[in-house]
Design an enzyme around this catalytic site. Structure first.
Site, mmCIF file in Angstrom:
data_model
loop_
_atom_site.group_PDB
_atom_site.id
_atom_site.type_symbol
_atom_site.label_atom_id
_atom_site.label_comp_id
_atom_site.label_asym_id
_atom_site.label_seq_id
_atom_site.Cartn_x
_atom_site.Cartn_y
_atom_site.Cartn_z
ATOM 1 N N SER A 57 -32.914 27.661 -43.142
ATOM 2 C CA SER A 57 -31.584 27.130 -43.471
ATOM 3 C C SER A 57 -30.512 28.201 -43.270
ATOM 4 C CB SER A 57 -31.561 26.698 -44.936
ATOM 5 O OG SER A 57 -31.590 27.865 -45.751
ATOM 6 N N ASP A 95 -32.855 24.262 -39.973
ATOM 7 C CA ASP A 95 -32.462 23.258 -40.966
ATOM 8 C C ASP A 95 -30.932 23.225 -41.071
ATOM 9 O OD1 ASP A 95 -32.896 21.412 -43.003
ATOM 10 O OD2 ASP A 95 -33.094 22.940 -44.572
ATOM 11 N N ASP A 117 -26.573 18.883 -37.796
ATOM 12 C CA ASP A 117 -26.106 18.055 -38.906
ATOM 13 C C ASP A 117 -24.612 17.777 -38.751
ATOM 14 O OD1 ASP A 117 -25.405 16.828 -41.209
ATOM 15 O OD2 ASP A 117 -26.241 18.323 -42.575
ATOM 16 N N SER A 238 -37.351 17.035 -53.025
ATOM 17 C CA SER A 238 -38.122 17.693 -54.081
ATOM 18 C C SER A 238 -38.249 16.738 -55.263
ATOM 19 C CB SER A 238 -37.418 18.987 -54.525
ATOM 20 O OG SER A 238 -37.752 20.029 -53.635
HETATM 21 P P1 13P Z 1 -34.627 19.757 -51.885
HETATM 22 O O1 13P Z 1 -33.450 20.509 -52.461
HETATM 23 O O2 13P Z 1 -34.798 18.447 -52.564
HETATM 24 O O3 13P Z 1 -35.858 20.578 -51.907
HETATM 25 O O4 13P Z 1 -34.277 19.425 -50.345
HETATM 26 C C1 13P Z 1 -34.497 20.364 -49.330
HETATM 27 C C2 13P Z 1 -33.903 19.964 -48.036
HETATM 28 O O5 13P Z 1 -33.501 18.851 -47.794
HETATM 29 C C3 13P Z 1 -33.850 20.993 -46.972
HETATM 30 O O6 13P Z 1 -33.162 20.555 -45.837
HETATM 31 O O1 G3H Z 2 -31.076 21.681 -47.342
HETATM 32 C C1 G3H Z 2 -30.916 22.666 -48.038
HETATM 33 C C2 G3H Z 2 -31.990 23.648 -48.275
HETATM 34 O O2 G3H Z 2 -32.543 23.490 -49.543
HETATM 35 C C3 G3H Z 2 -31.542 25.029 -48.006
HETATM 36 O O3 G3H Z 2 -30.616 25.530 -48.897
HETATM 37 O O4 G3H Z 2 -29.024 26.942 -47.575
HETATM 38 O O5 G3H Z 2 -29.433 27.328 -50.028
HETATM 39 O O6 G3H Z 2 -31.177 27.894 -48.331
HETATM 40 P P1 G3H Z 2 -30.024 27.004 -48.701
HETATM 41 ZN ZN ZN Z 3 -31.565 19.190 -46.253
#
Ligand code: 13P
Ligand code: G3H
Ligand code: ZN
Length: 334
Positions: A57, A95, A117, A238
């Protein structure tokens, strides 16, 4: 210098998703930011012979450095083989990519899958941006995830206060015009450990726990009808296990009313065209709960290995549970 994901032993999502839809299961997409998370993900996937998507991410890139994370993923393929997994099926996925330039740099650098996205953009701009990323990525056989609809929830780097379900009437046009390989949709999931306010939930009279509202399976069904056999992705999935929330709170944490998506709903989704389920927060919770417990019980410990080892074990246990009991992807990458 450009490098193809194929040289790194990684795979894209194409075949993996086709099999998952046919087989009625979903591929786990786990985020990683550090070595212990990556070790736990690879150990869990190797032990269960589950295909797996490693997600990077924006927050992870800021925290750990994109170059380092990519080399870690490359190392993970070798590590998986060392663990006895003969044909590891590991995807390295960007991500929530937020620009063409970022997606292009990941394609050039060995990622096997990217997400663009554009869900916060007006529809036509989302189409245009996604199409541009697809045009580039497909030249290198890198698969592209796009998003339609907006998820609610608050997280460091990914936040949106409102939730707009994906409009089923838009999906055919979007997929046709963009040629994306998979589509993330909004049906009531959201990012982070606080997915619903207490006002949006009811309470279980026996336990006093919050019971979240159900996902919009009618919207999912309508989308599946419009796009038969097309891979659908769920972000924000999650389940926020209450045992970890309790463990955090017992050992000095303060996570009031943290609540996630019930696992039985994810199990149901995994049996449909949903073939990628994103999980990040549960790993954060497992790790933090185990570290808090360890440090509270061992105040003299100061070697990070002493508390990171049980944290890694707890994450591995959680990943195996998701693979076997929720997503059903065990044994699908022998
Ligand atoms: P959660 O915060 O529910 O784990 O989602 C993670 C997610 O969508 C990463 O792209
Ligand atoms: O979709 C979101 C993920 O949980 C990543 O979050 O950018 O804080 O690592 P982050
Ligand atoms: Zn996400």
């Amino acid at each position: 210098m450009k490098v193809s994901f194929k040289e790194l032993g990684l795979v894209n999502t194409r075949e993996m998703f086709a099999k998952a839809i046919k087989g009625g299961y979903a591929i786990p997409a786990f985020n990683f930011n550090n070595m212990e998370q990556l070790q736990a993900i690879i150990q869990a996937s190797a032990e269960t012979k589950s295909p797996v998507i490693l997600q990077v991410s924006k927050g992870a890139r800021n925290y750990a450095n994109q170059t380092l994370l990519r080399y870690m993923a490359q190392g993970a393929v070798e590590y998986a083989k060392e663990l006895g997994w003969k044909k590891p099926q590991i995807v390295l996925h960007l991500d929530h990519g937020d620009s063409y330039e970022l997606c292009k740099s990941c394609v050039d650098f060995g990622f096997s899958s990217v997400m663009i996205d554009g869900s916060a953009l007006p529809y036509d701009e989302n189409v245009k941006l996604t199409r541009k990323v697809v045009n580039y990525a497909h030249k290198y056989d890198v698969t592209v995830e796009a998003e339609l609809g907006v998820l609610a929830g608050v997280e460091d780097e990914v936040s949106s206060e409102v939730s707009h379900y994906t409009k089923p009437e838009e999906v055919i046009d979007f997929v046709k015009k963009t040629k994306c390989d998979s589509l993330a949709i909004s049906i009531g999931t959201s990012h982070g450990a606080y997915k619903f306010t207490p006002e949006q939930c009811t309470r279980d009279p026996k336990t006093g726990r919050l019971v979240p509202p159900p996902l919009a399976f009618d919207v999912l069904k309508a989308i599946e009808k419009k796009l038969p056999g097309f891979p659908i992705v769920l972000h924000g999935s999650s389940s926020v296990p209450q045992e970890y929330v309790d463990m955090c709170n017992k050992y000095g944490g303060n996570l009031p009313n943290a609540v996630g998506i019930p696992e039985e709903q994810l199990r149901k989704a995994a049996k449909s065209a949903v073939c990628k389920i994103n999980i990040d927060s549960d790993s954060r919770l497992a790790m933090t709960a185990a570290i808090r417990k360890h440090l509270a019980e061992n105040p003299g410990h100061f070697d990070p290995r002493q508390y990171l080892k049980p944290a890694r074990e707890e994450m591995k246990k959680m990943y195996i549970h998701k693979i076997v009991n929720v997503l059903g992807s065990n044994g699908k990458a022998r």
